[in-house]
Design a protein around this motif. Structure first.
Motif, PDB file in Angstrom:
ATOM      1  N   GLY A 217      46.610  54.251  39.803  1.00 19.52           N
ATOM      2  CA  GLY A 217      47.652  55.242  40.212  1.00 19.52           C
ATOM      3  C   GLY A 217      48.075  55.699  38.722  1.00 19.52           C
ATOM      4  N   PHE A 218      47.916  55.015  37.718  1.00 22.20           N
ATOM      5  CA  PHE A 218      48.400  55.560  36.530  1.00 22.20           C
ATOM      6  C   PHE A 218      47.429  56.531  36.030  1.00 22.20           C
ATOM      7  N   VAL A 219      46.140  56.158  36.303  1.00 23.05           N
ATOM      8  CA  VAL A 219      45.073  57.072  35.690  1.00 23.05           C
ATOM      9  C   VAL A 219      45.331  58.504  36.409  1.00 23.05           C
ATOM     10  N   ALA A 220      45.532  58.332  37.721  1.00 22.90           N
ATOM     11  CA  ALA A 220      46.004  59.696  38.312  1.00 22.90           C
ATOM     12  C   ALA A 220      46.805  60.460  37.617  1.00 22.90           C
ATOM     13  N   ALA A 221      47.819  59.927  37.422  1.00 20.91           N
ATOM     14  CA  ALA A 221      48.864  60.842  36.743  1.00 20.91           C
ATOM     15  C   ALA A 221      48.637  61.245  35.325  1.00 20.91           C
ATOM     16  N   VAL A 222      47.723  60.723  34.782  1.00 22.99           N
ATOM     17  CA  VAL A 222      47.262  61.363  33.424  1.00 22.99           C
ATOM     18  C   VAL A 222      45.806  62.247  33.479  1.00 22.99           C
ATOM     19  N   THR A 223      45.295  62.446  34.716  1.00 19.25           N
ATOM     20  CA  THR A 223      43.954  63.070  34.843  1.00 19.25           C
ATOM     21  C   THR A 223      44.254  64.070  35.961  1.00 19.25           C
ATOM     22  N   SER A 224      43.112  64.978  36.290  1.00 17.76           N
ATOM     23  CA  SER A 224      43.374  66.082  37.486  1.00 17.76           C
ATOM     24  C   SER A 224      42.090  66.072  38.531  1.00 17.76           C
ATOM     25  N   ARG A 225      40.906  65.478  37.800  1.00 20.15           N
ATOM     26  CA  ARG A 225      39.716  65.664  38.520  1.00 20.15           C
ATOM     27  C   ARG A 225      38.749  64.426  38.855  1.00 20.15           C
ATOM     28  N   ILE A 226      38.957  63.445  37.893  1.00 20.24           N
ATOM     29  CA  ILE A 226      38.096  62.399  38.032  1.00 20.24           C
ATOM     30  C   ILE A 226      38.255  61.584  39.377  1.00 20.24           C
ATOM     31  N   LEU A 227      37.288  61.084  39.986  1.00 18.81           N
ATOM     32  CA  LEU A 227      37.499  60.231  41.201  1.00 18.81           C
ATOM     33  C   LEU A 227      37.955  58.920  40.662  1.00 18.81           C
ATOM     34  N   LEU A 228      38.532  58.092  41.676  1.00 18.35           N
ATOM     35  CA  LEU A 228      39.241  56.967  41.631  1.00 18.35           C
ATOM     36  C   LEU A 228      38.302  55.764  42.287  1.00 18.35           C
ATOM     37  N   GLY A 229      37.817  54.651  41.608  1.00 13.43           N
ATOM     38  CA  GLY A 229      37.181  53.652  42.350  1.00 13.43           C
ATOM     39  C   GLY A 229      37.479  52.291  41.637  1.00 13.43           C
ATOM     40  N   THR A 230      36.965  51.161  42.612  1.00 11.87           N
ATOM     41  CA  THR A 230      37.109  49.850  42.269  1.00 11.87           C
ATOM     42  C   THR A 230      35.717  49.347  42.111  1.00 11.87           C
ATOM     43  N   GLY A 231      35.603  48.546  41.285  1.00  5.12           N
ATOM     44  CA  GLY A 231      34.161  47.854  41.043  1.00  5.12           C
ATOM     45  C   GLY A 231      34.323  46.238  40.442  1.00  5.12           C
ATOM     46  N   VAL A 232      34.902  45.293  41.510  1.00  7.32           N
ATOM     47  CA  VAL A 232      35.073  45.590  42.803  1.00  7.32           C
ATOM     48  C   VAL A 232      36.394  45.017  43.124  1.00  7.32           C
ATOM     49  N   LEU A 233      37.132  45.508  44.338  1.00  3.59           N
ATOM     50  CA  LEU A 233      38.304  44.871  44.792  1.00  3.59           C
ATOM     51  C   LEU A 233      37.862  43.639  45.735  1.00  3.59           C
ATOM     52  N   LEU A 234      38.520  42.733  45.563  1.00  2.00           N
ATOM     53  CA  LEU A 234      38.157  41.538  46.336  1.00  2.00           C
ATOM     54  C   LEU A 234      39.120  41.256  47.660  1.00  2.00           C
ATOM     55  N   LEU A 235      38.345  42.077  48.560  1.00  2.00           N
ATOM     56  CA  LEU A 235      38.902  42.381  49.914  1.00  2.00           C
ATOM     57  C   LEU A 235      39.567  41.239  50.525  1.00  2.00           C
ATOM     58  N   PRO A 236      38.845  40.089  50.806  1.00  2.00           N
ATOM     59  CA  PRO A 236      39.326  39.066  51.560  1.00  2.00           C
ATOM     60  C   PRO A 236      40.810  38.556  51.133  1.00  2.00           C
ATOM     61  N   TYR A 237      41.089  38.814  49.604  1.00  2.00           N
ATOM     62  CA  TYR A 237      42.435  38.084  49.212  1.00  2.00           C
ATOM     63  C   TYR A 237      43.526  39.332  49.396  1.00  2.00           C
ATOM     64  N   HIS A 238      43.193  40.209  50.074  1.00  2.00           N
ATOM     65  CA  HIS A 238      44.284  41.423  50.192  1.00  2.00           C
ATOM     66  C   HIS A 238      44.776  41.410  51.974  1.00  2.00           C
ATOM     67  N   HIS A 239      45.977  41.410  52.443  1.00  2.00           N
ATOM     68  CA  HIS A 239      46.161  41.952  53.717  1.00  2.00           C
ATOM     69  C   HIS A 239      45.626  43.291  53.917  1.00  2.00           C
ATOM     70  N   PRO A 240      44.899  43.701  55.098  1.00  2.00           N
ATOM     71  CA  PRO A 240      44.438  45.161  54.974  1.00  2.00           C
ATOM     72  C   PRO A 240      45.486  45.860  55.676  1.00  2.00           C
ATOM     73  N   VAL A 241      46.616  45.485  56.288  1.00  2.00           N
ATOM     74  CA  VAL A 241      47.696  46.365  56.572  1.00  2.00           C
ATOM     75  C   VAL A 241      48.356  46.973  55.470  1.00  2.00           C
ATOM     76  N   VAL A 242      48.716  45.759  54.533  1.00  4.66           N
ATOM     77  CA  VAL A 242      49.436  46.161  53.336  1.00  4.66           C
ATOM     78  C   VAL A 242      48.592  47.011  52.522  1.00  4.66           C
ATOM     79  N   LEU A 243      47.215  46.532  52.474  1.00  7.60           N
ATOM     80  CA  LEU A 243      46.241  47.741  51.519  1.00  7.60           C
ATOM     81  C   LEU A 243      45.846  48.849  51.889  1.00  7.60           C
ATOM     82  N   ALA A 244      45.855  49.019  53.292  1.00  8.75           N
ATOM     83  CA  ALA A 244      45.600  50.500  53.850  1.00  8.75           C
ATOM     84  C   ALA A 244      46.697  51.417  53.337  1.00  8.75           C
TER      85      ALA A 244
END
Length: 284
Positions: free
Chosen positions: A67-94
């Protein structure tokens, strides 16, 4: 071939000026995407294979950083490598993911998930380590259901998550759901990518024969699930000193994206490394 770059907070730190400068340099050099890793909690003695992880490594939250990177850039795509999905509740994560996507103008498009390799991290998150794969599969289904659902609400009744009549807004920008890539170095990860993923981000230190076998698993699992194997993107790690011949070899193996990591934290040298790579592959 597309080229991404990874910002490792344990190596480069979580200083905001450093992150901003790194992201701007990557965008100006023409890199398609910027990735951040995740660990939610470390502990003394934590290891991934033979590699020990010092508990003081500063793994900053990847979505907050993006989110911070998005505020200081305009084009570059944002990714995670990797986000540990089982440790996040998907309703909150969505909600968190679509918020980053909306605030970035539709750039949260390279979410890559993994299941984690540290039993102590799973315990700290209140997750049974043995069920993390099933939990991740279910979470992927929940994320997509919530993103696609309308004002009438959606319901889900699974092994780990259950709800009824739930609405999740805002929605991703211009798409019905955010792409989900699967990262990992196991046969299970490869099969998960084929069955459920929009892409496969191969990790680990594996030989070329095993790499080929795993990508065959991705394609085979996609076909068995009635999905188009050619529609699953294939991402691999690379190095900033790789040659055009190296990239051509990966392309022949079906690789569609290469992600690299700078070898220095010194800003001037890092910019030179990125510029040299960008010039070699005509990125900017």
């Amino acid at each position: 071939m597309k080229f991404g770059i990874s910002y490792s907070t344990p190596f480069f730190g979580a200083d905001p000026e450093t992150i901003a400068g790194f992201a701007r340099d990557a965008e100006e050099c023409g890199f398609e995407s910027l990735y951040l890793p995740e660990h939610i909690a470390l502990y003394p003695g934590a290891k991934i294979g033979p590699v020990a992880l010092p508990p003081s490594l500063p793994y900053a939250d990847p979505l907050e950083c993006l989110g911070f990177v998005a505020a200081v850039t305009s084009r570059i795509l944002l990714g995670t490598g990797v986000l540990l999905l089982p440790y996040h509740h998907p309703v909150v994560l969505a909600k968190r993911l679509t918020t980053v996507d909306v605030l970035s103008g539709g750039r949260m498009r390279l979410l890559t998930i993994g299941v984690g390799a540290l039993p102590g991290e799973a315990r700290a998150a209140g997750v049974d380590f043995a069920t993390r794969g099933r939990r991740a599969d279910e979470a992927i289904d929940v994320l997509r259901l919530l993103w696609a659902g309308g004002e009438e609400g959606v319901g889900f009744d699974g092994e780990f998550f259950s709800f009824d009549g739930i609405c999740s807004f805002p929605k991703p920008v211009g798409v019905s759901e955010l792409p989900i890539h699967v990262g990992g170095s196991s046969a299970a990860a490869a099969r998960r990518a084929g069955r459920r993923g929009d892409g496969y981000f191969a990790g680990g230190s594996l030989g070329e024969d095993e790499r080929r076998r795993q990508f065959d698993l991705v394609r085979g699992a996609a076909a068995e699930a009635g999905r188009d194997p050619d529609g699953v993107q294939y991402t691999r790690w690379g190095t900033l000193d790789m040659s055009t011949e190296d990239v051509e070899r990966l392309a022949r193996q079906g690789v569609t994206r290469v992600v690299v990591t700078p070898g220095t934290a010194e800003p001037g040298r890092r910019r030179d490394e990125l510029a040299a790579f960008a010039g070699r592959f005509g990125l900017s």
